[in-house]
Every structure is written in C-alpha cells, then in structure tokens.
Design a protein around this motif. Structure first.
Motif, PDB file in Angstrom:
ATOM      1  N   SER A 140     -19.164   4.047  11.514  1.00  0.00           N
ATOM      2  CA  SER A 140     -19.890   5.070  10.760  1.00  0.00           C
ATOM      3  C   SER A 140     -19.062   5.612   9.590  1.00  0.00           C
ATOM      4  N   LEU A 141     -17.762   5.362   9.592  1.00  0.00           N
ATOM      5  CA  LEU A 141     -16.881   5.927   8.566  1.00  0.00           C
ATOM      6  C   LEU A 141     -17.217   5.438   7.171  1.00  0.00           C
ATOM      7  N   LYS A 142     -17.348   6.379   6.262  1.00  0.00           N
ATOM      8  CA  LYS A 142     -17.500   6.070   4.843  1.00  0.00           C
ATOM      9  C   LYS A 142     -16.270   6.519   4.077  1.00  0.00           C
ATOM     10  N   VAL A 143     -15.616   7.579   4.558  1.00  0.00           N
ATOM     11  CA  VAL A 143     -14.405   8.097   3.929  1.00  0.00           C
ATOM     12  C   VAL A 143     -13.364   8.320   5.010  1.00  0.00           C
ATOM     13  N   LEU A 144     -12.169   7.760   4.804  1.00  0.00           N
ATOM     14  CA  LEU A 144     -11.035   7.982   5.698  1.00  0.00           C
ATOM     15  C   LEU A 144      -9.833   8.335   4.833  1.00  0.00           C
ATOM     16  N   SER A 145      -9.383   9.566   4.959  1.00  0.00           N
ATOM     17  CA  SER A 145      -8.303  10.079   4.127  1.00  0.00           C
ATOM     18  C   SER A 145      -7.111  10.455   5.003  1.00  0.00           C
ATOM     19  N   LEU A 146      -6.018   9.684   4.876  1.00  0.00           N
ATOM     20  CA  LEU A 146      -4.814   9.888   5.689  1.00  0.00           C
ATOM     21  C   LEU A 146      -3.534  10.022   4.870  1.00  0.00           C
ATOM     22  N   PRO A 147      -3.595  10.312   3.570  1.00  0.00           N
ATOM     23  CA  PRO A 147      -2.354  10.357   2.804  1.00  0.00           C
ATOM     24  C   PRO A 147      -1.485  11.573   3.151  1.00  0.00           C
ATOM     25  N   TYR A 148      -0.232  11.494   2.723  1.00  0.00           N
ATOM     26  CA  TYR A 148       0.735  12.583   2.867  1.00  0.00           C
ATOM     27  C   TYR A 148       0.919  12.991   4.323  1.00  0.00           C
ATOM     28  N   ASN A 149       1.195  11.984   5.148  1.00  0.00           N
ATOM     29  CA  ASN A 149       1.584  12.179   6.530  1.00  0.00           C
ATOM     30  C   ASN A 149       2.868  11.388   6.746  1.00  0.00           C
ATOM     31  N   GLN A 150       3.190  11.089   7.968  1.00  0.00           N
ATOM     32  CA  GLN A 150       4.363  10.284   8.302  1.00  0.00           C
ATOM     33  C   GLN A 150       3.936   9.060   9.113  1.00  0.00           C
ATOM     34  N   LEU A 151       2.748   8.529   8.819  1.00  0.00           N
ATOM     35  CA  LEU A 151       2.212   7.382   9.553  1.00  0.00           C
ATOM     36  C   LEU A 151       3.047   6.149   9.234  1.00  0.00           C
ATOM     37  N   SER A 152       3.254   5.311  10.228  1.00  0.00           N
ATOM     38  CA  SER A 152       4.133   4.151  10.055  1.00  0.00           C
ATOM     39  C   SER A 152       3.547   2.917  10.733  1.00  0.00           C
ATOM     40  N   GLY A 153       4.204   1.791  10.491  1.00  0.00           N
ATOM     41  CA  GLY A 153       3.800   0.549  11.126  1.00  0.00           C
ATOM     42  C   GLY A 153       2.816  -0.238  10.288  1.00  0.00           C
ATOM     43  N   PRO A 154       2.336  -1.350  10.845  1.00  0.00           N
ATOM     44  CA  PRO A 154       1.445  -2.240  10.098  1.00  0.00           C
ATOM     45  C   PRO A 154       0.017  -1.725  10.007  1.00  0.00           C
ATOM     46  N   LEU A 155      -0.703  -2.276   9.053  1.00  0.00           N
ATOM     47  CA  LEU A 155      -2.125  -1.984   8.901  1.00  0.00           C
ATOM     48  C   LEU A 155      -2.893  -2.807   9.932  1.00  0.00           C
ATOM     49  N   PRO A 156      -3.792  -2.205  10.694  1.00  0.00           N
ATOM     50  CA  PRO A 156      -4.497  -2.938  11.748  1.00  0.00           C
ATOM     51  C   PRO A 156      -5.542  -3.920  11.195  1.00  0.00           C
ATOM     52  N   PRO A 157      -5.469  -5.190  11.542  1.00  0.00           N
ATOM     53  CA  PRO A 157      -6.489  -6.148  11.110  1.00  0.00           C
ATOM     54  C   PRO A 157      -7.900  -5.725  11.514  1.00  0.00           C
ATOM     55  N   ALA A 158      -8.047  -5.048  12.658  1.00  0.00           N
ATOM     56  CA  ALA A 158      -9.362  -4.638  13.156  1.00  0.00           C
ATOM     57  C   ALA A 158     -10.077  -3.686  12.203  1.00  0.00           C
ATOM     58  N   TRP A 159      -9.355  -3.029  11.307  1.00  0.00           N
ATOM     59  CA  TRP A 159     -10.001  -2.130  10.358  1.00  0.00           C
ATOM     60  C   TRP A 159     -10.850  -2.901   9.362  1.00  0.00           C
ATOM     61  N   GLY A 160     -10.720  -4.203   9.308  1.00  0.00           N
ATOM     62  CA  GLY A 160     -11.584  -5.026   8.474  1.00  0.00           C
ATOM     63  C   GLY A 160     -13.039  -4.937   8.898  1.00  0.00           C
ATOM     64  N   GLN A 161     -13.299  -4.429  10.110  1.00  0.00           N
ATOM     65  CA  GLN A 161     -14.660  -4.250  10.618  1.00  0.00           C
ATOM     66  C   GLN A 161     -15.333  -3.000  10.053  1.00  0.00           C
ATOM     67  N   LEU A 162     -14.588  -2.196   9.298  1.00  0.00           N
ATOM     68  CA  LEU A 162     -15.141  -0.964   8.738  1.00  0.00           C
ATOM     69  C   LEU A 162     -15.988  -1.304   7.515  1.00  0.00           C
TER      70      LEU A 162
END
Length: 177
Positions: free
Chosen positions: A66-88
C-alpha cells in the motif's frame, strides 16, 4: 520515544492506523524498524525521517504494497538494501539519504514501477548502479532523483553524491552510463 511503542496490535488497529497517517519525522524515535509492521499496517505514507532509528531495513516491508511514500532519511540505518522491496510496485517516493546504508541497489528494485522520486545521496558505503528504468524524466517530467539541493534531476551523479554508485545499470545489471 522508542519506535516499538508504535507496534500495532489487532485490537488497536484504528489508533495505530491514525498514527501512521501522520508524520512521525523529527520525533527523536529510537530503535530499529519493526519487521512485523509488514503484517500489521497498511499505510500509504510513512514518514520516519529525522529520527535516531538504527539497524537494517526490514525485508518484510516489501509486503507493505500500500506504500506510496516511504521517507527514512537522516537516521542511522545501516546494511544492504532489501531485494524484497522491489515488490513495492505502488511506491512513488523513496527517501533513504543521509544514513549508513551499504552495498548495491538490488536489481529487483527495477520492479518499482510507480517510482517518481528517489533519494540515495550521502550513504558512503552504497555501490554499484541504479535501475536503468529510472533513467530519464519520470512521470514528473523532471527526473527520478532528488539531489542534495532538493531539486529533482535525471543527473544520477549529482543525485548519488556521497555514495560510490557509478551510474545506471544496463543488461546484466552492470554499470553502463
């Protein structure tokens, strides 16, 4: 406030939904992104920017279609980008800049067919290339990438400043442009 306090329970669905219809950016939220939100919430917009969130991006969030907007900047998130997000496939705006993300943009992210705005800059450990379908003007007529200046652009070099991303990917998911 700790991000876990926003965890949804079945009997609290309405209150939780209302929380996710508002902006949660700049609230000094701490903790990791809960993987179980994928089965508990159906937001169209999720703003968790400008907090103190850490840890990895949950692969299970690829199920929050259902996501149209996902805003996560200016945090301390780390690690790889999940391939499963390609389903968005409904995702229009994805903001991940100014974190500690690493690795390449997964080839599966070419499946984000509705994407019109992406921010990746200032993630020094990000490498590789970005999906070739993101090359061009996009639906906005201005480009897919939001640069550090805030302007939308099709200039991948400007928009990926502060990363090791080389450009756009072509056949075989190799850097080509």
């Amino acid at each position: 406030m700790h991000v876990a306090q926003f965890k949804c329970q079945r009997h609290q669905w309405l209150a939780c939904c209302l929380a996710f219809c508002s902006y949660l950016g700049g609230n000094e939220l701490k903790g990791t992104l809960p993987a179980d939100w994928a089965g508990a919430i159906t937001p169209t917009e999720l703003f968790l920017n400008d907090n103190m969130l850490s840890g990895t991006l949950p692969a299970s969030w690829g199920k929050i279609t259902s996501l149209k907007v996902l805003s996560l900047p200016y945090n301390q998130l780390s690690g790889p980008l999940p391939p499963a997000w390609g389903q968005l496939s409904s995702l229009e705006t994805l903001k991940l800049n100014n974190n500690k993300l690493s690795g390449a943009v997964p080839s599966q992210w070419a499946g984000m067919k509705a994407i019109s705005t992406v921010t990746l800059f200032n993630n020094p450990q990000m490498t590789g290339c970005v999906p070739e379908p993101w090359n061009g003007k996009g639906r906005t007529g201005q480009g897919f990438f939001q640069s550090p200046s805030g302007a939308l652009s099709s200039n991948v070099k400007d928009a990926t400043r502060g990363t090791a991303i080389q450009g756009f990917c072509c056949k075989g998911w190799q850097y080509c442009v």
